[in-house]
Motif scaffolding. Structure first.
Motif, PDB file in Angstrom:
ATOM      1  N   GLN A 182       0.836  -1.200   0.000  1.00 54.83           N
ATOM      2  CA  GLN A 182       0.000   0.000   0.000  1.00 54.83           C
ATOM      3  C   GLN A 182       0.875   1.256   0.000  1.00 54.83           C
ATOM      4  O   GLN A 182       0.633   2.201  -0.758  1.00 54.83           O
ATOM      5  CB  GLN A 182      -0.920   0.018   1.222  1.00 54.83           C
ATOM      6  N   ALA A 183       1.905   1.270   0.852  1.00 53.40           N
ATOM      7  CA  ALA A 183       2.799   2.437   0.927  1.00 53.40           C
ATOM      8  C   ALA A 183       3.506   2.643  -0.405  1.00 53.40           C
ATOM      9  O   ALA A 183       3.736   3.781  -0.829  1.00 53.40           O
ATOM     10  CB  ALA A 183       3.819   2.245   2.048  1.00 53.40           C
ATOM     11  N   TYR A 184       3.840   1.548  -1.069  1.00 50.86           N
ATOM     12  CA  TYR A 184       4.476   1.669  -2.385  1.00 50.86           C
ATOM     13  C   TYR A 184       3.546   2.395  -3.356  1.00 50.86           C
ATOM     14  O   TYR A 184       3.973   3.280  -4.105  1.00 50.86           O
ATOM     15  CB  TYR A 184       4.863   0.291  -2.939  1.00 50.86           C
ATOM     16  N   VAL A 238       2.105   7.362  -6.427  1.00 48.93           N
ATOM     17  CA  VAL A 238       1.254   8.516  -6.751  1.00 48.93           C
ATOM     18  C   VAL A 238       2.064   9.795  -6.551  1.00 48.93           C
ATOM     19  O   VAL A 238       2.050  10.704  -7.380  1.00 48.93           O
ATOM     20  CB  VAL A 238      -0.023   8.520  -5.867  1.00 48.93           C
ATOM     21  N   ARG A 239       2.815   9.864  -5.449  1.00 47.29           N
ATOM     22  CA  ARG A 239       3.654  11.019  -5.165  1.00 47.29           C
ATOM     23  C   ARG A 239       4.776  11.170  -6.206  1.00 47.29           C
ATOM     24  O   ARG A 239       5.057  12.268  -6.694  1.00 47.29           O
ATOM     25  CB  ARG A 239       4.277  10.871  -3.782  1.00 47.29           C
ATOM     26  N   ALA A 240       5.423  10.045  -6.545  1.00 49.64           N
ATOM     27  CA  ALA A 240       6.551  10.086  -7.477  1.00 49.64           C
ATOM     28  C   ALA A 240       6.117  10.608  -8.847  1.00 49.64           C
ATOM     29  O   ALA A 240       6.916  11.202  -9.574  1.00 49.64           O
ATOM     30  CB  ALA A 240       7.176   8.697  -7.620  1.00 49.64           C
ATOM     31  N   ARG A 250      12.217   0.533 -10.248  1.00 50.04           N
ATOM     32  CA  ARG A 250      13.303  -0.433  -9.965  1.00 50.04           C
ATOM     33  C   ARG A 250      13.130  -1.041  -8.588  1.00 50.04           C
ATOM     34  O   ARG A 250      13.429  -2.217  -8.373  1.00 50.04           O
ATOM     35  CB  ARG A 250      14.663   0.258 -10.054  1.00 50.04           C
ATOM     36  N   LEU A 251      12.645  -0.261  -7.643  1.00 48.70           N
ATOM     37  CA  LEU A 251      12.421  -0.784  -6.288  1.00 48.70           C
ATOM     38  C   LEU A 251      11.374  -1.904  -6.314  1.00 48.70           C
ATOM     39  O   LEU A 251      11.548  -2.951  -5.694  1.00 48.70           O
ATOM     40  CB  LEU A 251      11.986   0.362  -5.371  1.00 48.70           C
ATOM     41  N   TYR A 252      10.290  -1.689  -7.053  1.00 46.52           N
ATOM     42  CA  TYR A 252       9.247  -2.722  -7.186  1.00 46.52           C
ATOM     43  C   TYR A 252       9.836  -3.967  -7.839  1.00 46.52           C
ATOM     44  O   TYR A 252       9.619  -5.099  -7.403  1.00 46.52           O
ATOM     45  CB  TYR A 252       8.106  -2.151  -8.022  1.00 46.52           C
ATOM     46  N   ALA A 279      13.084   0.366   5.546  1.00 49.54           N
ATOM     47  CA  ALA A 279      14.024   0.995   4.617  1.00 49.54           C
ATOM     48  C   ALA A 279      13.312   1.830   3.560  1.00 49.54           C
ATOM     49  O   ALA A 279      13.902   2.733   2.970  1.00 49.54           O
ATOM     50  CB  ALA A 279      14.878  -0.073   3.940  1.00 49.54           C
ATOM     51  N   THR A 280      12.040   1.527   3.304  1.00 49.07           N
ATOM     52  CA  THR A 280      11.360   2.196   2.196  1.00 49.07           C
ATOM     53  C   THR A 280      10.221   3.107   2.662  1.00 49.07           C
ATOM     54  O   THR A 280      10.006   4.169   2.093  1.00 49.07           O
ATOM     55  CB  THR A 280      10.741   1.145   1.243  1.00 49.07           C
ATOM     56  N   VAL A 281       9.492   2.679   3.675  1.00 44.15           N
ATOM     57  CA  VAL A 281       8.316   3.453   4.089  1.00 44.15           C
ATOM     58  C   VAL A 281       8.730   4.640   4.967  1.00 44.15           C
ATOM     59  O   VAL A 281       8.183   5.726   4.848  1.00 44.15           O
ATOM     60  CB  VAL A 281       7.294   2.559   4.818  1.00 44.15           C
ATOM     61  N   ASP A 282       9.714   4.432   5.842  1.00 45.03           N
ATOM     62  CA  ASP A 282      10.108   5.493   6.772  1.00 45.03           C
ATOM     63  C   ASP A 282      10.674   6.742   6.070  1.00 45.03           C
ATOM     64  O   ASP A 282      10.254   7.852   6.385  1.00 45.03           O
ATOM     65  CB  ASP A 282      11.112   4.971   7.816  1.00 45.03           C
ATOM     66  N   PRO A 283      11.635   6.607   5.165  1.00 48.01           N
ATOM     67  CA  PRO A 283      12.229   7.831   4.618  1.00 48.01           C
ATOM     68  C   PRO A 283      11.314   8.575   3.650  1.00 48.01           C
ATOM     69  O   PRO A 283      10.488   7.969   2.971  1.00 48.01           O
ATOM     70  CB  PRO A 283      13.481   7.329   3.879  1.00 48.01           C
ATOM     71  N   ASP A 284      11.475   9.890   3.631  1.00 44.78           N
ATOM     72  CA  ASP A 284      10.816  10.734   2.631  1.00 44.78           C
ATOM     73  C   ASP A 284      11.645  10.633   1.352  1.00 44.78           C
ATOM     74  O   ASP A 284      12.840  10.930   1.355  1.00 44.78           O
ATOM     75  CB  ASP A 284      10.784  12.176   3.159  1.00 44.78           C
ATOM     76  N   PHE A 285      11.028  10.198   0.266  1.00 42.50           N
ATOM     77  CA  PHE A 285      11.785   9.977  -0.969  1.00 42.50           C
ATOM     78  C   PHE A 285      12.125  11.271  -1.715  1.00 42.50           C
ATOM     79  O   PHE A 285      12.963  11.249  -2.606  1.00 42.50           O
ATOM     80  CB  PHE A 285      11.023   9.040  -1.922  1.00 42.50           C
ATOM     81  N   ALA A 286      11.484  12.391  -1.386  1.00 40.88           N
ATOM     82  CA  ALA A 286      11.735  13.619  -2.168  1.00 40.88           C
ATOM     83  C   ALA A 286      13.226  13.976  -2.197  1.00 40.88           C
ATOM     84  O   ALA A 286      13.790  14.149  -3.293  1.00 40.88           O
ATOM     85  CB  ALA A 286      10.887  14.773  -1.631  1.00 40.88           C
TER      86      ALA A 286
HETATM   87  N1  PHE Z   1       8.544   6.573   1.660  1.00 37.94           N
HETATM   88  C1  PHE Z   1       8.267   6.726   0.265  1.00 37.94           C
HETATM   89  C2  PHE Z   1       8.037   8.223  -0.092  1.00 37.94           C
HETATM   90  O1  PHE Z   1       8.283   9.092   0.704  1.00 37.94           O
HETATM   91  C3  PHE Z   1       7.046   5.926  -0.169  1.00 37.94           C
HETATM   92  C4  PHE Z   1       7.348   4.479  -0.382  1.00 37.94           C
HETATM   93  C5  PHE Z   1       6.982   3.523   0.533  1.00 37.94           C
HETATM   94  C6  PHE Z   1       7.993   4.055  -1.519  1.00 37.94           C
HETATM   95  C7  PHE Z   1       7.248   2.177   0.328  1.00 37.94           C
HETATM   96  C8  PHE Z   1       8.250   2.714  -1.733  1.00 37.94           C
HETATM   97  C9  PHE Z   1       7.886   1.765  -0.806  1.00 37.94           C
HETATM   98  O2  PHE Z   1       7.658   8.515  -1.195  1.00 37.94           O
END
Ligand code: PHE
Ligand code: CO
Length: 296
Positions: free
Chosen positions: A153-155, A160-162, A175-177, A251-258
């Motif tokens: 779900q977070a992906y 949507v944000r990306a 690539r992450l997916y 590793a993926t959900v916590d950080p802000d990807f911007a």
């Molecule tokens: N944390 C990511 C963001 O800030 C969102 C994300 C979560 C991306 C899980 C991939 C997997 O955009």
């Protein structure tokens, strides 16, 4: 109800190109023919026989919990009863590949799109796009796992944000997916296991990914993965190994990807088969496990 279309690659003067469809359709279960149930049965039996001891235990356990069997193509509604109860996900029927943003929006709402049609007998060993077998057998078992379900779900929400950050960011997120959901490996106490759906739904790659000496098996690192190119028409040259779904989640959900997208914009992509001095290498064979520093 109108019969849904079967949307596949089309041969054009540019070669074979994927075609996208956006419709959400009801699974036309009554219209599956005997040969299609038979394709499901043969694929199901082949994969079920090779996955114990190769796929991670969460996959094998949840495949059983979903009540999928070789008997017939499963009904999405029957699987949905288990899925909704376990993690609140649901399957929706689609005609083929979705445009990126539509796909992300479904995931962000805990809807997993499943191709309604199954490959033809002559596509038994290889098909260039996801069909019902790949989508159901490959993806649905791990949607029963709460941590993996939240990751997916977070992906979607991240996708949507990306979409607002531009094509380079979208390619990095894709690539992450690819290297997790589709082709991920996981290090367990019992050894290396498969969790990626592109691997578990393929006999050849299930064996190759774990047993061949050829591919690289590298510890998961977010930006390393987001920079790594991939091939869609052969077995992977590199697999990334997680230590558990919690690791992947944090590793993926916590950080802000911007800021990560901004940082990556200045860095070149890494070829699919390249190993870097900073990579943590997972070794197979008798000394199976993470290589110690200076071991490689
Ligand atoms: N944390 C990511 C963001 O800030 C969102 C994300 C979560 C991306 C899980 C991939 C997997 O955009
Ligand atoms: Co897939």
């Amino acid at each position: 109800m109108q019969t849904p279309r079967r949307v596949e690659h089309q041969l054009t003067d540019k070669g074979s190109v994927p075609v996208y469809a956006t419709a959400v359709i009801e699974q036309p279960w009554a219209s599956y023919e005997a040969v299609e149930h038979d394709t499901w049965r043969r694929l199901f039996e082949r994969q079920s026989a090779i996955l114990p001891g190769r796929a991670c235990q969460e996959f094998v356990d949840n495949l059983n919990a979903l009540g999928m069997d070789a008997e017939a193509i499963p009904k999405f509604e029957a699987l949905n009863r288990h899925l909704r109860a376990a993690t609140g996900w649901e399957l929706i029927g689609v005609e083929g590949l979705l445009p990126e943003l539509t796909f992300f929006e479904h995931l962000a709402a805990r809807r997993f799109p499943v191709t309604w049609w199954i490959r033809r007998p002559e596509q038994f060993d290889y098909i260039s796009e996801p069909d019902l077998f790949h989508d159901l057998f490959g993806h649905v078992p791990l949607l029963m796992n709460p941590v993996f379900a939240d990751y997916m779900q977070a992906y979607g929400a991240g996708g949507v944000r990306a979409s607002t950050f531009g094509d380079a960011s979208l390619a990095e997120l894709t690539r992450l997916y690819w290297y997790t959901v589709e082709f991920g490996l996981i290090a367990t106490d019992d050894g290396l296991r498969i969790y990626g759906s592109g691997i578990v739904s393929s006999k050849g790659e299930s064996i190759y990914a774990l047993e061949s000496p050829s591919p690289n098996r590298i510890g998961f690192d977010l930006t390393r993965v987001m920079r790594t190119r991939y091939r869609i028409d052969t077995f992977q040259k590199t697999y990334f190994v997680i230590d558990g779904f919690e690791q992947l989640f944090h590793a993926t959900v916590d950080p802000d990807f911007a800021p990560i997208y901004r940082e990556l914009a200045a860095q070149p992509a890494i070829p699919a088969g390249q190993v870097l001095a900073t990579d943590r290498v997972y070794q197979r064979g008798s000394g199976q496990g993470w290589a110690a520093d200076g071991d490689v």
